[in-house]
Design a protein around this motif. Structure first.
Motif, mmCIF file in Angstrom:
data_model
loop_
_atom_site.group_PDB
_atom_site.id
_atom_site.type_symbol
_atom_site.label_atom_id
_atom_site.label_comp_id
_atom_site.label_asym_id
_atom_site.label_seq_id
_atom_site.Cartn_x
_atom_site.Cartn_y
_atom_site.Cartn_z
ATOM 1 N N GLY A 19 0.816 -1.205 0.000
ATOM 2 C CA GLY A 19 0.000 0.000 0.000
ATOM 3 C C GLY A 19 0.848 1.252 0.000
ATOM 4 O O GLY A 19 2.023 1.242 0.370
ATOM 5 N N PHE A 20 0.233 2.338 -0.439
ATOM 6 C CA PHE A 20 0.878 3.644 -0.365
ATOM 7 C C PHE A 20 -0.185 4.699 -0.089
ATOM 8 O O PHE A 20 -1.373 4.497 -0.348
ATOM 9 N N LYS A 21 0.272 5.846 0.458
ATOM 10 C CA LYS A 21 -0.607 6.961 0.774
ATOM 11 C C LYS A 21 0.077 8.254 0.364
ATOM 12 O O LYS A 21 1.302 8.379 0.459
ATOM 13 N N LEU A 22 -0.725 9.224 -0.080
ATOM 14 C CA LEU A 22 -0.161 10.505 -0.519
ATOM 15 C C LEU A 22 -1.206 11.591 -0.380
ATOM 16 O O LEU A 22 -2.380 11.367 -0.704
ATOM 17 N N GLY A 23 -0.773 12.779 0.110
ATOM 18 C CA GLY A 23 -1.708 13.882 0.195
ATOM 19 C C GLY A 23 -1.155 15.057 0.977
ATOM 20 O O GLY A 23 -0.061 15.001 1.548
ATOM 21 N N PRO A 24 -1.914 16.158 1.031
ATOM 22 C CA PRO A 24 -1.467 17.366 1.730
ATOM 23 C C PRO A 24 -1.549 17.202 3.245
ATOM 24 O O PRO A 24 -2.352 16.430 3.768
ATOM 25 N N THR A 25 -0.709 17.954 3.929
ATOM 26 C CA THR A 25 -0.715 17.947 5.390
ATOM 27 C C THR A 25 -0.523 19.371 5.904
ATOM 28 O O THR A 25 0.051 20.217 5.217
ATOM 29 N N ALA A 26 -1.018 19.636 7.101
ATOM 30 C CA ALA A 26 -0.855 20.935 7.753
ATOM 31 C C ALA A 26 -0.493 20.701 9.212
ATOM 32 O O ALA A 26 -1.076 19.833 9.871
ATOM 33 N N GLU A 27 0.479 21.458 9.698
ATOM 34 C CA GLU A 27 0.889 21.325 11.101
ATOM 35 C C GLU A 27 0.786 22.668 11.795
ATOM 36 O O GLU A 27 1.238 23.699 11.283
ATOM 37 N N PHE A 28 0.181 22.649 12.974
ATOM 38 C CA PHE A 28 0.045 23.828 13.813
ATOM 39 C C PHE A 28 1.000 23.666 14.987
ATOM 40 O O PHE A 28 0.818 22.796 15.837
ATOM 41 N N GLN A 29 2.039 24.496 15.013
ATOM 42 C CA GLN A 29 3.070 24.395 16.042
ATOM 43 C C GLN A 29 2.762 25.358 17.175
ATOM 44 O O GLN A 29 2.688 26.570 16.972
#
Length: 207
Positions: free
Chosen positions: A51-61
């Protein structure tokens, strides 16, 4: 129900982090499965799960404490081979099965070494997967196909390193909390719903 409540709580934390002027960064996340399972139960054998996964991510620090909340929206594709095991033990490939999901993981992420160019991080949190499309598993001597369920959930735990705040690579283990396949035949369910969890290599590039 507990999984859904935990997932909702972390989404709420994500919103709180935004409201408190947390630093926000965006990126692209990918995962590759590291699993070589072989599930066998009575008349069904499942192997070669990839399997594989791909997509946008956002991080709130969050400021000053090296703690962040990361949420992603991933396209996920799982593939496996399913074999029909006859009473005499003879095996024949039934079909190659491919399932497509929309996956939403939300992780708390803590970094060690705030002033260093290379930081070590640990992360963990719930994920939910929603079936977009998939193949039924057809067994020659059965009247009912095995179908992937529309909703799955679990918990991810991972660790890795982050380089110059631009590239993060790590290893992740996912605990499965739901039955991912359904049928009236319990022996099939046991074969396809192994609760050993899944390993994945993860990589995120931040913009």
């Amino acid at each position: 129900m507990k999984t859904k409540k935990l997932f909702s709580s972390l989404i709420l934390l994500l919103m709180i982090a935004t409201a408190t002027n947390a630093q926000v960064r965006f990126g692209l996340r990918g995962e590759v499965g590291l699993n070589k399972p072989s599930f066998t139960k009575d008349i069904v054998e499942v192997e070669n799960l990839t399997g594989f996964k791909l997509g946008p991510t956002a991080e709130f620090q969050l400021p000053l404490i090296n703690l962040g909340i990361e949420g992603s929206l991933l396209y996920s594709n799982d593939k496996m081979n399913v074999k029909d095991v006859s009473e005499g033990g003879v095996q024949s490939t039934v079909q190659k099965v491919s399932n497509h999901y929309l996956e939403i993981p939300v992780n708390l992420k803590y970094r060690f070494g705030s002033i260093l160019p290379v930081k070590v991080f640990v992360a963990g949190g719930p994920y939910a997967r929603f079936l977009l499309s998939g193949d039924d598993v057809k067994i020659s001597d059965a009247t009912e196909n095995i179908k992937a369920k529309n909703f799955e959930a679990g918990i991810n735990l991972g660790a890795g390193v982050e380089i110059f705040s631009r590239l993060a690579v790590g290893v992740q283990y996912g605990f499965i909390l739901t039955d991912n396949y359904g049928t009236d035949k319990p022996e099939w369910k046991d074969a396809l719903n192994g609760k050993d969890g899944t390993w994945a290599l993860t990589a995120t590039v931040y913009f």
